[in-house]
Design an enzyme around this catalytic site. Sequence first.
Site, PDB file in Angstrom:
ATOM      1  N   LYS A  75       0.835  -1.209   0.000  1.00  0.00           N
ATOM      2  CA  LYS A  75       0.000   0.000   0.000  1.00  0.00           C
ATOM      3  C   LYS A  75       0.865   1.252   0.000  1.00  0.00           C
ATOM      4  O   LYS A  75       2.056   1.213   0.314  1.00  0.00           O
ATOM      5  CB  LYS A  75      -0.906   0.020   1.242  1.00  0.00           C
ATOM      6  N   TYR A  94       2.149   0.332  -4.588  1.00  0.00           N
ATOM      7  CA  TYR A  94       0.964   1.046  -5.074  1.00  0.00           C
ATOM      8  C   TYR A  94       0.962   2.433  -4.440  1.00  0.00           C
ATOM      9  O   TYR A  94       1.206   2.566  -3.228  1.00  0.00           O
ATOM     10  CB  TYR A  94      -0.326   0.335  -4.632  1.00  0.00           C
ATOM     11  N   HIS A  96      -1.350   5.399  -6.049  1.00  0.00           N
ATOM     12  CA  HIS A  96      -2.640   6.057  -6.340  1.00  0.00           C
ATOM     13  C   HIS A  96      -2.617   7.519  -5.894  1.00  0.00           C
ATOM     14  O   HIS A  96      -3.364   7.949  -5.015  1.00  0.00           O
ATOM     15  CB  HIS A  96      -3.798   5.302  -5.661  1.00  0.00           C
ATOM     16  N   GLU A 118       0.709   0.837 -10.029  1.00  0.00           N
ATOM     17  CA  GLU A 118      -0.494   0.955 -10.865  1.00  0.00           C
ATOM     18  C   GLU A 118      -0.255   1.671 -12.180  1.00  0.00           C
ATOM     19  O   GLU A 118      -1.131   1.646 -13.050  1.00  0.00           O
ATOM     20  CB  GLU A 118      -1.630   1.651 -10.086  1.00  0.00           C
TER      21      GLU A 118
END
Length: 372
Positions: A75, A94, A96, A118
């Site tokens: 994360k 990741y 985001h 991503e």
Amino acid sequence: MIIGCPAEIKNQEYRVGITPATAAEATLRGHKVLIQSGAGNGSGFSDSEYTEIGAIIIDTAEELFKKSEMIVKVKEPQAIEREMLREDQILFTYLHLAPDLDQTNDLLKSGVTAIAYETVTDRNGGLPLLAPMSEVAGKLAPQVGSWALQKANGGLGTLLGGVPGVSPSEVVVIGGGNVGVHAARVAAGMGANVTILDMSLPRMRYLDDVFGSTFKTAYASTANTANLIKTADMVIGAVLVPGAAAPKLISRAQLSTMKPGAVLVDVAIDQGGCFETSKATTHDDPIYEVDGVIHYCVANMPGAVARTSTIALGNATMPFMLALADKGWKKACADDSNLLNGLNTHKGNLTYAAVGTALNLPVITPEEALSL
Ligand SMILES: NC(=O)c1ccc[n+]([C@@H]2O[C@H](COP(=O)([O-])OP(=O)(O)OC[C@H]3O[C@@H](n4cnc5c(N)ncnc54)[C@H](O)[C@@H]3O)[C@@H](O)[C@H]2O)c1
């Protein structure tokens, strides 16, 4: 290179960035792998499984961040982790960033070279480090949906595959991409009658060629959707419009046309959901009912099967992680434009155009970052 993998600290995150198998590949190539004590526990990997293949267990996140040249996680780094990042470090995880100004500002302030899972691409323009989680969520969707269909959970009380003399359930999957095809295969494998709705004719041709009569395909017109949901026991929402919120494909008014106790599984909930009545739920409290229809809307479905998800993610990230460790980020990215597409920040510069647009921040190109 010294590669460090901290324990994930985000709420209900049980995955880990480096599996023992991935760590073994890195140590075999002469890299030093540091694992925070207990980091693998949530995925069923003990500290001793890591030490057996030559990784080193580190007690605290502080020490691990201090000693590592590359941090590999799952994360996005949380605020307390972002304080420990440095300009001479690579962060591979990741991120985001588009909806997350705080994180973006912190990464820019740290100067870290951040490569986001991503946005790494493949040669077909796909997203190879997102695909494994779509596969997991897709395969999980009929499993959780069939649980919700049970009477005790408010569902219709139907068995997906029926039994001799009793018809199987009707499952409608909206969106026949990565999530949709895996959901349809599992639902069909459980014996359900499955129809996939999509708007892409090339995609439906592909599904028809590859899967034949395993499931039916139908064009995702408003009329077809409205008709099919009337007889559906379960509807799985699996659409994606890249870079946009999910379109709302079933309205609240339409719920009253469905069978009472039918189940909606909205996998697209991480993009806002594709049913008007969807709102994100958690693994602790995954379902709720609106107008007699049961909704399952967990935004991080792969977390439910952390071990499978960790191994699937590790398989996909490993070649990129090894390239970064073997060559250093600059040469690895210069040699591979798909990996370069993953670059989001470097030395205080934002290098991903869509994030710049979303957050109204200046960007430089990844190619410019290579020459800094
Ligand atoms: N909830 C979770 O834990 C979880 C996990 C993984 C993925 N997801 C989400 O699942 C969704 C699907 O991901 P994917 O990897 O399968 O994407 P994908 O791009 O592989 O597939 C999306 C499909 O939707 C189709 N589509 C687009 N608009 C449509 C419409 N209006 N009607 C019918 N079909 C339409 C596209 O043609 C495509 O085939 C995404 O929103 C993704 O973020 C959620």
